[in-house]
Write a protein that holds these residues in place. Sequence first.
Motif, PDB file in Angstrom:
ATOM      1  N   GLU A   1      66.925  79.557  61.582  1.00  0.00           N
ATOM      2  CA  GLU A   1      65.591  80.030  61.951  1.00  0.00           C
ATOM      3  C   GLU A   1      65.512  80.552  63.388  1.00  0.00           C
ATOM      4  N   LYS A   2      66.638  80.961  63.937  1.00  0.00           N
ATOM      5  CA  LYS A   2      66.652  81.534  65.282  1.00  0.00           C
ATOM      6  C   LYS A   2      67.350  82.879  65.269  1.00  0.00           C
ATOM      7  N   GLU A   3      67.136  83.634  66.336  1.00  0.00           N
ATOM      8  CA  GLU A   3      67.781  84.925  66.465  1.00  0.00           C
ATOM      9  C   GLU A   3      69.248  84.736  66.859  1.00  0.00           C
ATOM     10  N   ARG A   4      70.034  85.741  66.562  1.00  0.00           N
ATOM     11  CA  ARG A   4      71.430  85.725  66.989  1.00  0.00           C
ATOM     12  C   ARG A   4      71.465  85.797  68.506  1.00  0.00           C
ATOM     13  N   GLU A   5      72.270  84.919  69.137  1.00  0.00           N
ATOM     14  CA  GLU A   5      72.298  84.871  70.593  1.00  0.00           C
ATOM     15  C   GLU A   5      73.719  84.983  71.123  1.00  0.00           C
ATOM     16  N   PHE A   6      73.819  85.545  72.303  1.00  0.00           N
ATOM     17  CA  PHE A   6      75.104  85.698  72.971  1.00  0.00           C
ATOM     18  C   PHE A   6      75.671  84.343  73.357  1.00  0.00           C
ATOM     19  N   THR A   7      76.995  84.200  73.202  1.00  0.00           N
ATOM     20  CA  THR A   7      77.676  82.967  73.590  1.00  0.00           C
ATOM     21  C   THR A   7      78.707  83.242  74.681  1.00  0.00           C
ATOM     22  N   ALA A   8      79.634  84.157  74.395  1.00  0.00           N
ATOM     23  CA  ALA A   8      80.690  84.467  75.355  1.00  0.00           C
ATOM     24  C   ALA A   8      81.283  85.829  75.026  1.00  0.00           C
ATOM     25  N   ALA A   9      81.927  86.427  76.027  1.00  0.00           N
ATOM     26  CA  ALA A   9      82.583  87.718  75.818  1.00  0.00           C
ATOM     27  C   ALA A   9      83.780  87.834  76.742  1.00  0.00           C
ATOM     28  N   ILE A  10      84.705  88.710  76.378  1.00  0.00           N
ATOM     29  CA  ILE A  10      85.894  88.914  77.188  1.00  0.00           C
ATOM     30  C   ILE A  10      86.351  90.361  77.045  1.00  0.00           C
ATOM     31  N   ARG A  11      86.867  90.923  78.116  1.00  0.00           N
ATOM     32  CA  ARG A  11      87.404  92.276  78.083  1.00  0.00           C
ATOM     33  C   ARG A  11      88.902  92.204  77.781  1.00  0.00           C
ATOM     34  N   TRP A  12      89.336  93.099  76.878  1.00  0.00           N
ATOM     35  CA  TRP A  12      90.740  93.070  76.469  1.00  0.00           C
ATOM     36  C   TRP A  12      91.666  93.306  77.665  1.00  0.00           C
ATOM     37  N   ASN A  13      91.380  94.307  78.472  1.00  0.00           N
ATOM     38  CA  ASN A  13      92.323  94.711  79.519  1.00  0.00           C
ATOM     39  C   ASN A  13      92.327  93.754  80.702  1.00  0.00           C
TER      40      ASN A  13
ATOM     41  N   PHE B   1      82.486  75.742  76.826  1.00  0.00           N
ATOM     42  CA  PHE B   1      83.204  76.689  75.975  1.00  0.00           C
ATOM     43  C   PHE B   1      84.101  77.574  76.838  1.00  0.00           C
ATOM     44  N   ASN B   2      85.199  78.008  76.247  1.00  0.00           N
ATOM     45  CA  ASN B   2      86.110  78.917  76.940  1.00  0.00           C
ATOM     46  C   ASN B   2      86.574  80.003  75.980  1.00  0.00           C
ATOM     47  N   ILE B   3      86.431  81.248  76.380  1.00  0.00           N
ATOM     48  CA  ILE B   3      86.885  82.363  75.568  1.00  0.00           C
ATOM     49  C   ILE B   3      88.210  82.867  76.111  1.00  0.00           C
ATOM     50  N   SER B   4      89.106  83.217  75.219  1.00  0.00           N
ATOM     51  CA  SER B   4      90.405  83.747  75.626  1.00  0.00           C
ATOM     52  C   SER B   4      90.867  84.769  74.605  1.00  0.00           C
TER      53      SER B   4
ATOM     54  N   GLY C   1      90.571  90.843  81.081  1.00  0.00           N
ATOM     55  CA  GLY C   1      90.369  89.417  80.824  1.00  0.00           C
ATOM     56  C   GLY C   1      89.099  88.873  81.441  1.00  0.00           C
ATOM     57  N   THR C   2      88.271  89.732  81.991  1.00  0.00           N
ATOM     58  CA  THR C   2      86.996  89.298  82.566  1.00  0.00           C
ATOM     59  C   THR C   2      86.165  88.617  81.491  1.00  0.00           C
ATOM     60  N   THR C   3      85.586  87.479  81.834  1.00  0.00           N
ATOM     61  CA  THR C   3      84.818  86.701  80.865  1.00  0.00           C
ATOM     62  C   THR C   3      83.350  86.605  81.256  1.00  0.00           C
ATOM     63  N   TYR C   4      82.524  86.404  80.251  1.00  0.00           N
ATOM     64  CA  TYR C   4      81.090  86.253  80.421  1.00  0.00           C
ATOM     65  C   TYR C   4      80.653  85.092  79.531  1.00  0.00           C
TER      66      TYR C   4
ATOM     67  N   VAL D   1      77.029  93.886  77.547  1.00  0.00           N
ATOM     68  CA  VAL D   1      78.080  92.975  77.081  1.00  0.00           C
ATOM     69  C   VAL D   1      77.488  91.658  76.574  1.00  0.00           C
ATOM     70  N   ARG D   2      76.272  91.335  77.019  1.00  0.00           N
ATOM     71  CA  ARG D   2      75.625  90.110  76.557  1.00  0.00           C
ATOM     72  C   ARG D   2      74.584  90.362  75.469  1.00  0.00           C
ATOM     73  N   SER D   3      74.541  91.569  74.979  1.00  0.00           N
ATOM     74  CA  SER D   3      73.542  91.957  73.992  1.00  0.00           C
ATOM     75  C   SER D   3      74.202  92.348  72.675  1.00  0.00           C
ATOM     76  N   THR D   4      73.504  92.055  71.573  1.00  0.00           N
ATOM     77  CA  THR D   4      74.038  92.494  70.278  1.00  0.00           C
ATOM     78  C   THR D   4      74.146  94.013  70.220  1.00  0.00           C
ATOM     79  N   ARG D   5      73.326  94.705  71.023  1.00  0.00           N
ATOM     80  CA  ARG D   5      73.368  96.169  71.028  1.00  0.00           C
ATOM     81  C   ARG D   5      74.657  96.702  71.618  1.00  0.00           C
ATOM     82  N   GLY D   6      75.423  95.846  72.284  1.00  0.00           N
ATOM     83  CA  GLY D   6      76.669  96.292  72.891  1.00  0.00           C
ATOM     84  C   GLY D   6      77.870  96.215  71.978  1.00  0.00           C
TER      85      GLY D   6
END
Length: 125
Positions: free
Chosen positions: A42-54, A68-71, A56-59, A106-111
């Motif tokens: 019953e909630k909207e989809r929300e951003f959790t984490a992101a990472i750039r391939w080249n 949490f840790n994204i890799s 390795g910058t994380t959000y 990068v923190r949005s579903t639109r991205g």
Amino acid sequence: QVQLAESGGGLVQAGDSLRLSCAVSGRAFATHAMGWFRRAPEKEREFTAAIRWNSGTTYYADSIKGRFNISRDNAKKMVYLQMNNLKPDDTAIYYCASGPGIRDLVRSTRGYSYWGRGTQVTVSS
């Protein structure tokens, strides 16, 4: 086209850990950034984490920062989300997504242009 396949979800107790995996296939050159999003009941989809391939910058979302840790593994085309000290509020379907990595989105579903089908994570108290 880019295909994404999540795995690693399950039922755990509060305080436990899980590692989600996302396998990327297809036209990987279109995926400059990878993200994890989640949708609780019953909630909207929300951003959790992101990472750039080249680079390795994380959000991270503030709600999971420090737990949490994204890799990523570029050679295997895999992205991971290590989730520690899980809480019942983390219960959700977790989705892997890929996109061009536009900084302001990068923190949005639109991205993100491509999405996996999701994997269920349930945390009991």
